[in-house]
Design an enzyme around this catalytic site. Structure first.
Site, PDB file in Angstrom:
ATOM      1  CD  GLU A 134      12.357  -3.460   4.783  1.00 44.70           C
ATOM      2  OE1 GLU A 134      13.520  -3.199   4.426  1.00 44.70           O
ATOM      3  OE2 GLU A 134      11.348  -2.962   4.260  1.00 44.70           O
TER       4      GLU A 134
ATOM      5  N   GLY B 293      19.646  11.028  14.825  1.00 41.66           N
ATOM      6  CA  GLY B 293      20.496  10.855  13.649  1.00 41.66           C
ATOM      7  C   GLY B 293      19.852  11.470  12.423  1.00 41.66           C
TER       8      GLY B 293
ATOM      9  CE  LYS C 186       3.537   1.941   3.161  1.00 44.91           C
ATOM     10  NZ  LYS C 186       2.341   1.168   3.482  1.00 44.91           N
TER      11      LYS C 186
ATOM     12  N   GLY D 249      13.437   6.273   7.613  1.00 42.96           N
ATOM     13  CA  GLY D 249      13.040   6.106   6.217  1.00 42.96           C
ATOM     14  C   GLY D 249      12.434   4.729   6.058  1.00 42.96           C
TER      15      GLY D 249
ATOM     16  CB  THR E  84      -0.919   0.025   1.242  1.00 43.25           C
ATOM     17  OG1 THR E  84      -0.122  -0.148   2.422  1.00 43.25           O
ATOM     18  CG2 THR E  84      -1.957  -1.069   1.185  1.00 43.25           C
TER      19      THR E  84
ATOM     20  CB  CYS F 127       6.846   0.719   7.108  1.00 39.35           C
ATOM     21  SG  CYS F 127       6.639  -0.886   6.342  1.00 39.35           S
TER      22      CYS F 127
ATOM     23  CE  LYS G 132      15.311  -2.328   9.360  1.00 42.25           C
ATOM     24  NZ  LYS G 132      14.321  -2.657  10.382  1.00 42.25           N
TER      25      LYS G 132
HETATM   26  C1  UDX Z   1       8.921  -0.439  10.817  1.00 42.85           C
HETATM   27  C2  UDX Z   1       8.317  -0.876  12.156  1.00 42.85           C
HETATM   28  O1  UDX Z   1       9.351  -0.975  13.144  1.00 42.85           O
HETATM   29  C3  UDX Z   1       7.623  -2.206  11.997  1.00 42.85           C
HETATM   30  O2  UDX Z   1       7.025  -2.601  13.218  1.00 42.85           O
HETATM   31  C4  UDX Z   1       6.579  -2.056  10.913  1.00 42.85           C
HETATM   32  O3  UDX Z   1       5.914  -3.298  10.701  1.00 42.85           O
HETATM   33  C5  UDX Z   1       7.196  -1.567   9.614  1.00 42.85           C
HETATM   34  O4  UDX Z   1       7.910  -0.349   9.847  1.00 42.85           O
HETATM   35  P1  UDX Z   1      11.111  -1.069   9.439  1.00 42.85           P
HETATM   36  O5  UDX Z   1      10.622  -0.189   8.345  1.00 42.85           O
HETATM   37  O6  UDX Z   1      11.706  -2.379   9.104  1.00 42.85           O
HETATM   38  O7  UDX Z   1       9.919  -1.374  10.463  1.00 42.85           O
HETATM   39  O8  UDX Z   1      12.212  -0.208  10.202  1.00 42.85           O
HETATM   40  P2  UDX Z   1      12.546   0.225  11.709  1.00 42.85           P
HETATM   41  O9  UDX Z   1      13.480  -0.723  12.316  1.00 42.85           O
HETATM   42  O10 UDX Z   1      11.322   0.557  12.449  1.00 42.85           O
HETATM   43  O11 UDX Z   1      13.365   1.563  11.398  1.00 42.85           O
HETATM   44  C6  UDX Z   1      12.735   2.633  10.700  1.00 42.85           C
HETATM   45  C7  UDX Z   1      13.667   3.774  10.480  1.00 42.85           C
HETATM   46  O12 UDX Z   1      13.883   4.468  11.693  1.00 42.85           O
HETATM   47  C8  UDX Z   1      15.057   3.421   9.960  1.00 42.85           C
HETATM   48  O13 UDX Z   1      15.403   4.337   8.946  1.00 42.85           O
HETATM   49  C9  UDX Z   1      15.943   3.576  11.172  1.00 42.85           C
HETATM   50  O14 UDX Z   1      17.252   3.906  10.826  1.00 42.85           O
HETATM   51  C10 UDX Z   1      15.260   4.720  11.891  1.00 42.85           C
HETATM   52  N1  UDX Z   1      15.511   4.775  13.334  1.00 42.85           N
HETATM   53  C11 UDX Z   1      15.120   3.751  14.144  1.00 42.85           C
HETATM   54  C12 UDX Z   1      16.131   5.895  13.896  1.00 42.85           C
HETATM   55  O15 UDX Z   1      16.493   6.839  13.180  1.00 42.85           O
HETATM   56  N2  UDX Z   1      16.323   5.945  15.245  1.00 42.85           N
HETATM   57  C13 UDX Z   1      15.937   4.943  16.075  1.00 42.85           C
HETATM   58  O16 UDX Z   1      16.151   5.075  17.282  1.00 42.85           O
HETATM   59  C14 UDX Z   1      15.321   3.807  15.503  1.00 42.85           C
END
Ligand code: UDX
Length: 440
Positions: free
Chosen positions: A152, A260, A270, A264, A85, A267, A330
């Site tokens: 992820e 930081g 958007k 991005g 989506t 998920c 990430k």
């Molecule tokens: C996320 C949700 O965690 C998950 O539960 C949902 O189902 C989908 O979206 P994901 O997109 O895999 O999962 O990434 P996530 O580990 O949540 O990190 C998201 C972003 O936040 C990354 O770019 C990460 O670098 C950033 N981040 C995370 C930070 O900048 N600081 C933090 O402390 C944690």
């Protein structure tokens, strides 16, 4: 059980392999013939630790197959909708065309008594709308919504051992049809239930909202600490120590408080936009106006890093050699969707910098989107001759860099630690000019 998974992207491919690993017989259906061929050969079409192993063994066992034909889903008792989506072009709302197309395509193949289970992240109200369509076109089948929370990089573990299971069932937990649906889902997830995974049975709207509100909360936590990093920078305070200190309060918690370059991925960005857009449609835009601010703080972090880079280069990036370490959104992922690292690289390139990007897994995906950037798979090669280094994604190999060895390669020992993962004292002691995000 006999299951089908409609949509074999990150969510669907992992769900299909994990369900087969649990002993179910699974068919994964996707319109992308290339993806289906890869998966059917036991190859994961994207980088996800642990997925190739369970995919290969499930395909070899005969319990998992893939197809482009929806008719191959007809034997399943439970059909999971796991299509994407994405953000709609030109608006903040979610694009539901894949959900609608998958649902439409599936309806003629539903056996009486079968259960359709939505896993995609959708605007609240979608499940009720689809249930209405089902009642007209396949009244002997029914619909539940079972949001997915996988991260992820941890997708296999999050699917096999989830934090919680949420079932949005027809009529809610008190309804007889809803209870029967919950019992079916309990069978699907028997292993997790027996391991004591908390399970919440609720109505459609609550289940849909659980997913988007969880992502909104996580995005808010990150943007909160990033806002603090801006204040820390103006006052000489250290946002890392601040996060450690407030994180000791169990009500706050230390996780997701890493300041930081921002969040991005496919998920969080958007999903918070679509959630705010949905609130506006519901006449409740004010309730989620803060999410617009979270989005703005997040995008500002990227700009702050670009500005810091220009500052570190004495006011102009033009023709200056900049090494960008990390391009995925990430670590432990090859995903560059809405990646802040890639965005910063592109912006610096746009300012005329001679940008070289390195990443352990993301180069191919980044190159496809931004062929104008230079890429190398070698960190040493990226560092060689650089006048500025930007650590943009905290892969373990970048965290483990030796400042003395790195300084022998660069033209100027100057680094921006866009993830606050390096030890400033150690880097400074090796002769580097170190800049973190909200660190003195
Ligand atoms: C996320 C949700 O965690 C998950 O539960 C949902 O189902 C989908 O979206 P994901 O997109 O895999 O999962 O990434 P996530 O580990 O949540 O990190 C998201 C972003 O936040 C990354 O770019 C990460 O670098 C950033 N981040 C995370 C930070 O900048 N600081 C933090 O402390 C944690």
């Amino acid at each position: 059980m006999q299951l089908s998974i409609i949509g074999c992207g990150y969510l669907g491919a992992v769900h299909a392999a994990a369900m087969a690993e649990l002993g179910h017989t699974v068919v994964g259906v996707d319109v992308d013939a290339h993806k289906v061929a890869e998966l059917a050969a036991g190859r994961a079409p994207f980088f996800e630790p642990g997925l190739p192993e369970i995919l290969r063994s499930a395909v070899a066992s005969g319990r998992l197959r893939f197809s482009t034909a929806m008719a191959d889903a007809s034997a399943a008792e439970v059909h999971f909708l796991a299509v994407g989506t994405p953000q709609q072009a030109g608006t903040d709302a979610a694009d539901l065309s894949y959900v609608d197309a998958a649902f439409d395509g599936l309806i003629p193949h539903l056996a009486p008594g079968s259960l359709v289970v939505g896993k995609s992240t959708v605007p609240v109200g979608t499940a009720a709308r689809l249930a209405g369509l089902l009642a007209e076109r396949a009244p002997e089948a029914s619909l539940a919504w079972n949001p997915e929370f996988l991260r992820e990089g941890f997708a296999v573990k999050d699917t096999l051992q989830p934090d919680r299971l949420v079932y949005g069932v027809a009529g809610g937990a008190g309804d007889a049809v809803g209870r029967a649906q919950a019992a079916t889902l309990d069978q699907v997830y028997r292993a997790a239930i027996e391991a004591g995974t908390p399970r919440i049975v609720t109505d459609y709207a609550t289940a849909e909202l659980v997913k988007v509100s969880a992502n909104a909360f996580l995005a808010t936590k990150i943007s909160f600490i990033n806002a603090m990093s801006d204040i820390a920078e103006a006052t000489g305070a250290d946002v890392t120590a601040l996060a450690d200190a407030i994180g000791h309060d169990a009500r706050i918690g230390r996780r997701f408080l890493n300041a930081g370059i921002g969040f991005g991925g496919g998920c969080l960005p958007k999903d918070i936009r679509a959630f705010a857009a949905r609130a506006e449609e519901l006449g409740r835009g004010e309730a989620l106006a803060f999410l617009r601010e979270m989005d703005a703080i997040n995008l500002r972090q990227r700009q702050r890093v670009v500005d810091a880079a220009v500052g570190a280069l004495g006011g102009s990036a033009f023709n200056r050699r900049i090494a960008i370490l990390g391009v995925t959104f990430k670590p432990d992922s090859d995903d560059v969707r809405d990646s802040p690292a890639l965005d910063v690289a592109v912006q610096l390139k746009g300012l005329g910098a001679d940008v070289i990007v390195t990443d352990p897994e993301g180069i191919e995906n980044a190159r496809r989107r931004h062929p104008q950037l230079a890429y190398t798979s070698s960190t040493a090669e990226a560092l060689r001759g650089a006048e500025l280094v930007v650590l943009a994604t905290e892969w373990s190999e970048f965290r483990a860099l030796d400042p003395a060895e790195a300084s022998a390669l660069v033209a100027r020992p100057s680094i921006i630690d866009g993830r606050n993962v390096l030890d400033p004292a150690r880097w400074r002691a090796a002769g580097w000019t170190y800049r973190g995000i909200g660190r003195p």
